[in-house]
Design an enzyme around this catalytic site. Sequence first.
Site, PDB file in Angstrom:
ATOM      1  N   ALA A 143      -1.939 -10.085  -0.914  1.00 40.27           N
ATOM      2  CA  ALA A 143      -2.253  -9.114  -1.687  1.00 40.27           C
ATOM      3  C   ALA A 143      -1.578  -7.798  -1.088  1.00 40.27           C
ATOM      4  CB  ALA A 143      -3.715  -8.897  -1.833  1.00 40.27           C
ATOM      5  N   GLY A 196      -3.310 -13.606  -0.351  1.00 37.74           N
ATOM      6  CA  GLY A 196      -3.199 -14.063  -1.959  1.00 37.74           C
ATOM      7  C   GLY A 196      -2.028 -14.797  -2.021  1.00 37.74           C
ATOM      8  N   GLU A 230      -3.181 -18.430  -1.849  1.00 34.92           N
ATOM      9  CA  GLU A 230      -4.101 -18.541  -3.212  1.00 34.92           C
ATOM     10  C   GLU A 230      -3.296 -18.706  -4.421  1.00 34.92           C
ATOM     11  OE1 GLU A 230      -6.130 -14.846  -2.386  1.00 34.92           O
ATOM     12  OE2 GLU A 230      -8.049 -15.892  -2.061  1.00 34.92           O
ATOM     13  N   GLU A 283      -7.531 -13.240   5.716  1.00 36.76           N
ATOM     14  CA  GLU A 283      -8.209 -12.067   5.526  1.00 36.76           C
ATOM     15  C   GLU A 283      -9.462 -11.436   6.257  1.00 36.76           C
ATOM     16  OE1 GLU A 283      -7.498 -14.376   3.589  1.00 36.76           O
ATOM     17  OE2 GLU A 283      -6.774 -13.691   1.505  1.00 36.76           O
TER      18      GLU A 283
HETATM   19  C1  LIG Z   1      -7.266 -10.968  -2.743  1.00 33.08           C
HETATM   20  C2  LIG Z   1      -6.271 -11.120  -1.584  1.00 33.08           C
HETATM   21  C3  LIG Z   1      -6.399 -10.731  -0.390  1.00 33.08           C
HETATM   22  C4  LIG Z   1      -5.133 -10.640   0.447  1.00 33.08           C
HETATM   23  O1  LIG Z   1      -4.222 -11.354   0.402  1.00 33.08           O
HETATM   24  S1  LIG Z   1      -5.284  -9.719   1.954  1.00 33.08           S
HETATM   25  C5  LIG Z   1      -3.716  -9.962   2.610  1.00 33.08           C
HETATM   26  C6  LIG Z   1      -3.530 -11.358   3.581  1.00 33.08           C
HETATM   27  N1  LIG Z   1      -2.247 -11.145   4.280  1.00 33.08           N
HETATM   28  C7  LIG Z   1      -2.129 -10.829   5.410  1.00 33.08           C
HETATM   29  O2  LIG Z   1      -3.030 -10.499   6.177  1.00 33.08           O
HETATM   30  C8  LIG Z   1      -0.601 -11.005   6.035  1.00 33.08           C
HETATM   31  C9  LIG Z   1      -0.284  -9.653   6.678  1.00 33.08           C
HETATM   32  N2  LIG Z   1       1.082  -9.720   7.088  1.00 33.08           N
HETATM   33  C10 LIG Z   1       1.614 -10.378   8.357  1.00 33.08           C
HETATM   34  O3  LIG Z   1       0.658 -11.245   8.777  1.00 33.08           O
HETATM   35  C11 LIG Z   1       2.899 -10.439   8.615  1.00 33.08           C
HETATM   36  O4  LIG Z   1       3.686  -9.100   8.011  1.00 33.08           O
HETATM   37  C12 LIG Z   1       4.001 -11.514   8.092  1.00 33.08           C
HETATM   38  C13 LIG Z   1       3.312 -12.787   9.057  1.00 33.08           C
HETATM   39  C14 LIG Z   1       3.918 -11.814   6.909  1.00 33.08           C
HETATM   40  C15 LIG Z   1       5.160 -11.173   8.791  1.00 33.08           C
HETATM   41  O5  LIG Z   1       5.319 -10.684  10.200  1.00 33.08           O
HETATM   42  P1  LIG Z   1       6.687  -9.963  10.698  1.00 33.08           P
HETATM   43  O6  LIG Z   1       7.869 -11.070  10.236  1.00 33.08           O
HETATM   44  O7  LIG Z   1       6.228  -9.805  11.925  1.00 33.08           O
HETATM   45  O8  LIG Z   1       6.799  -8.611   9.767  1.00 33.08           O
HETATM   46  P2  LIG Z   1       6.095  -7.450   9.591  1.00 33.08           P
HETATM   47  O9  LIG Z   1       6.737  -6.471  10.462  1.00 33.08           O
HETATM   48  O10 LIG Z   1       4.524  -7.872   9.990  1.00 33.08           O
HETATM   49  O11 LIG Z   1       6.021  -7.103   8.058  1.00 33.08           O
HETATM   50  C16 LIG Z   1       7.270  -6.778   7.542  1.00 33.08           C
HETATM   51  C17 LIG Z   1       6.839  -5.733   6.298  1.00 33.08           C
HETATM   52  O12 LIG Z   1       6.008  -6.229   5.594  1.00 33.08           O
HETATM   53  C18 LIG Z   1       4.760  -5.359   5.224  1.00 33.08           C
HETATM   54  N3  LIG Z   1       3.660  -6.305   4.943  1.00 33.08           N
HETATM   55  C19 LIG Z   1       3.545  -7.491   5.447  1.00 33.08           C
HETATM   56  N4  LIG Z   1       2.594  -8.245   4.881  1.00 33.08           N
HETATM   57  C20 LIG Z   1       2.020  -7.351   3.924  1.00 33.08           C
HETATM   58  C21 LIG Z   1       0.894  -7.194   2.952  1.00 33.08           C
HETATM   59  N5  LIG Z   1       0.245  -8.214   2.718  1.00 33.08           N
HETATM   60  N6  LIG Z   1       0.932  -5.981   2.029  1.00 33.08           N
HETATM   61  C22 LIG Z   1       1.653  -5.082   2.395  1.00 33.08           C
HETATM   62  N7  LIG Z   1       2.609  -4.933   3.125  1.00 33.08           N
HETATM   63  C23 LIG Z   1       2.808  -6.070   3.898  1.00 33.08           C
HETATM   64  C24 LIG Z   1       4.516  -4.915   6.665  1.00 33.08           C
HETATM   65  O13 LIG Z   1       3.828  -3.971   6.710  1.00 33.08           O
HETATM   66  C25 LIG Z   1       6.050  -4.712   7.253  1.00 33.08           C
HETATM   67  O14 LIG Z   1       6.337  -3.122   6.531  1.00 33.08           O
HETATM   68  P3  LIG Z   1       7.046  -2.265   7.359  1.00 33.08           P
HETATM   69  O15 LIG Z   1       8.506  -2.773   7.669  1.00 33.08           O
HETATM   70  O16 LIG Z   1       7.125  -1.055   6.169  1.00 33.08           O
HETATM   71  O17 LIG Z   1       6.078  -1.902   8.424  1.00 33.08           O
END
Ligand SMILES: C/C=C/C(=O)SCCNC(=O)CCNC(=O)[C@H](O)C(C)(C)COP(=O)(O)OP(=O)(O)OC[C@H]1O[C@@H](n2cnc3c(N)ncnc32)[C@H](O)[C@@H]1OP(=O)(O)O
Length: 257
Positions: A62, A108, A111, A131
Amino acid sequence: MNTLDFEVVNHIAYLTIKSPPANALSSTLLRDLSTRLDQIEEDISVKAIILRGDGKFFSAGADIKEFTSLQAASDYELLAKKGQELFDRIEHFSVPVIAAIHGAALGGGLELSMACHMRIVTENAKLGLPELTLGIIPGFAGTQRLPQYVGTAKAYEMILSGEPISGKEAYSLGLANKVVDEDMLEQEVRQLAEKVIIKSKPTINHVMQLIPFAKTGNFASGVDAEAKAFGQIFGTDDAKEGVQAFVEKRKPNFQDK
Ligand SMILES: C/C=C/C(=O)SCCNC(=O)CCNC(=O)[C@H](O)C(C)(C)COP(=O)(O)OP(=O)(O)OC[C@H]1O[C@@H](n2cnc3c(N)ncnc32)[C@H](O)[C@@H]1OP(=O)(O)O
């Protein structure tokens, strides 16, 4: 629709999530996905769907940045309900959906892929429900679908630790149908879809209706529905053709009716 690329080639609909940088599932993306499903439902030529992510990841879940625009508990509940309904629609869709997972399928994103009917993953892909690390919990049915695939003990571990597993481990746990090298992903997924699209469409549609009974644990209703469908399918031209082709030792020529 900017968040999803869509094309139909040879009975296969390709849906490509295109929402850089992380293919986060924003509300716009979820709405676009729903609209594309409407379109696919109208197109009788489509017999399989491939869902994949453009760029580095399948989907990082998400849109965390969008969360800050919500306030009330009811807003978050509505967001979860909308996601759950869409994923439920995918799980019960009349056409099989194969998720092609590379990079990451987190929150998500995982999911969504668990609502698909088959998953092919790359060895190093990260799959998880992180999460709790964010101080929240899964909301798009992750607490319910993950145990169905990996068992409750592993689901507790994955959700409570927040740590992802690799594509290789996902395959060994039964969460993925196949694990492949990243450069083979496209080909492997297409080959699986090609095995589906040569089947008669009524038979595909019946199977898509019947297998979900097994997920709800309703065995008696499931076998009842199966017997009815078995009766119906024998009235189709394709069933006659399939049986005749077997007897004549040749490949069937299905007309999807
Ligand atoms: C009901 C459902 C609930 C949910 O789904 S809650 C969300 C659950 N997901 C997460 O917690 C994943 C969060 N993201 C990460 O863990 C990491 O990211 C990754 C492993 C996917 C990638 O890591 P890396 O390769 O080091 O890249 P990076 O610099 O962390 O991310 C690249 C850009 O992508 C944005 N981003 C990553 N995940 C999300 C997300 N889920 N929502 C919005 N933005 C996201 C970051 O912020 C950043 O952006 P910028 O370059 O502008 O700093």
